[in-house]
Design a protein around this motif. Structure first.
Motif, PDB file in Angstrom:
ATOM      1  N   UNK A 153      15.293 -74.745 -73.586  1.00  0.00           N
ATOM      2  CA  UNK A 153      17.028 -75.188 -73.676  1.00  0.00           C
ATOM      3  C   UNK A 153      17.959 -74.140 -73.206  1.00  0.00           C
ATOM      4  N   UNK A 154      17.898 -72.892 -73.788  1.00  0.00           N
ATOM      5  CA  UNK A 154      18.774 -71.739 -73.718  1.00  0.00           C
ATOM      6  C   UNK A 154      18.865 -71.508 -72.248  1.00  0.00           C
ATOM      7  N   UNK A 155      17.880 -71.373 -71.338  1.00  0.00           N
ATOM      8  CA  UNK A 155      17.613 -71.185 -69.900  1.00  0.00           C
ATOM      9  C   UNK A 155      18.444 -71.948 -69.358  1.00  0.00           C
ATOM     10  N   UNK A 156      18.124 -73.201 -69.653  1.00  0.00           N
ATOM     11  CA  UNK A 156      19.025 -74.324 -68.794  1.00  0.00           C
ATOM     12  C   UNK A 156      20.453 -74.609 -69.201  1.00  0.00           C
ATOM     13  N   UNK A 157      20.878 -74.131 -70.690  1.00  0.00           N
ATOM     14  CA  UNK A 157      22.138 -74.415 -70.953  1.00  0.00           C
ATOM     15  C   UNK A 157      22.823 -72.972 -70.335  1.00  0.00           C
ATOM     16  N   UNK A 158      22.146 -71.861 -70.277  1.00  0.00           N
ATOM     17  CA  UNK A 158      22.877 -70.586 -69.667  1.00  0.00           C
ATOM     18  C   UNK A 158      23.569 -70.876 -68.293  1.00  0.00           C
ATOM     19  N   UNK A 159      22.911 -72.053 -67.504  1.00  0.00           N
ATOM     20  CA  UNK A 159      23.351 -72.067 -66.224  1.00  0.00           C
ATOM     21  C   UNK A 159      24.870 -72.717 -66.286  1.00  0.00           C
ATOM     22  N   UNK A 160      25.516 -73.266 -67.255  1.00  0.00           N
ATOM     23  CA  UNK A 160      26.723 -73.690 -67.276  1.00  0.00           C
ATOM     24  C   UNK A 160      27.704 -72.719 -68.091  1.00  0.00           C
ATOM     25  N   UNK A 161      27.133 -71.735 -68.480  1.00  0.00           N
ATOM     26  CA  UNK A 161      28.164 -70.659 -69.338  1.00  0.00           C
ATOM     27  C   UNK A 161      28.505 -69.695 -68.704  1.00  0.00           C
ATOM     28  N   UNK A 162      29.635 -69.183 -68.965  1.00  0.00           N
ATOM     29  CA  UNK A 162      30.177 -68.126 -68.005  1.00  0.00           C
ATOM     30  C   UNK A 162      29.855 -66.935 -68.686  1.00  0.00           C
ATOM     31  N   UNK A 163      28.714 -66.081 -68.013  1.00  0.00           N
ATOM     32  CA  UNK A 163      28.175 -64.761 -68.491  1.00  0.00           C
ATOM     33  C   UNK A 163      29.107 -63.831 -69.130  1.00  0.00           C
ATOM     34  N   UNK A 164      28.966 -63.484 -70.356  1.00  0.00           N
ATOM     35  CA  UNK A 164      29.724 -62.522 -71.207  1.00  0.00           C
ATOM     36  C   UNK A 164      29.184 -61.227 -71.075  1.00  0.00           C
ATOM     37  N   UNK A 165      27.951 -60.792 -70.366  1.00  0.00           N
ATOM     38  CA  UNK A 165      27.598 -59.654 -70.226  1.00  0.00           C
ATOM     39  C   UNK A 165      27.187 -59.327 -68.669  1.00  0.00           C
TER      40      UNK A 165
END
Length: 202
Positions: A153-165
């Motif tokens: 779920x985290x790997x999938x959800x991170x596709x939509x998140x602005x990278x913070x690092x």
């Protein structure tokens, strides 16, 4: 200590904790959304996209400068402000500042909600159903499932998140470190499998 005192295996204790852990993740992501932090990537054309004031820092310097000037025109006290936090605070208190600031922001995915529903609600339901339907499940099964589905779920959800690092290759740091959780999943599921086999032969 608790497991020894109450005669519960440490994997059994871990199973109990893993069932409720997703609820903490759900509330944490809800807090991220309310605070407007850990926002998603730009989502033009997405009907439910949201404009997050903190995302002004992702805009080019000229856009940031123009936003400051326009908001300062409405709220002169911002001329002495030292950080974007002051601008955001003014936007929360003054609807005109909020409207003016919104003109310089891009709509973004509410990735906090996506991750909350996946890592929180969906994961909780999966683990809860397994716990209720299979009450005699071997110790370690629920922990193994937690470490299996959480990174998915985290790997999938991170596709939509602005990278913070900084990115690690083609992956965000969240995605990269999630891959290591599959090893924990395999270990706990193997432990559960051995426990189940022992029951079958007992």
């Amino acid at each position: 200590f608790y497991a020894k005192k109450h005669k519960v295996t440490w994997t059994g204790l871990g199973d109990g904790l893993c069932v409720v852990a997703p609820l903490g993740l759900l509330f944490g992501r809800a807090a991220n959304f309310i605070n407007g932090e850990l926002y998603g990537r730009v989502a033009n054309g997405v009907a439910w996209a949201v404009k997050f004031p903190l995302s002004l820092m992702e805009e080019p310097p000229e856009v940031q400068s123009a936003a400051w000037q326009e908001c300062t025109r409405i709220e002169p006290s911002l001329g002495d402000a030292q950080s974007v936090d002051h601008l955001i605070a003014a936007a929360r208190e003054n609807p005109e500042v909020s409207k003016a600031l919104g003109e310089f922001l891009q709509p973004r995915h509410p990735s906090q909600i996506y991750e909350g529903l996946l890592e929180g609600l969906a994961l909780f339901l999966i683990l809860y159903i397994v716990r209720v339907r299979f009450r005699n499940a071997p110790d370690g099964l629920l922990t193994g499932l937690f470490f299996l589905f959480y990174p998915i779920f985290r790997i999938f959800g991170e596709q939509f998140r602005e990278p913070d690092a900084e990115m690690i290759g083609m992956f965000t740091k969240g995605q990269f470190f999630s891959f290591f959780m599959f090893a924990f999943s395999a270990a706990f599921l193997a432990h559960a499998w051995r426990g189940w086999k022992k029951r079958q032969t007992a």
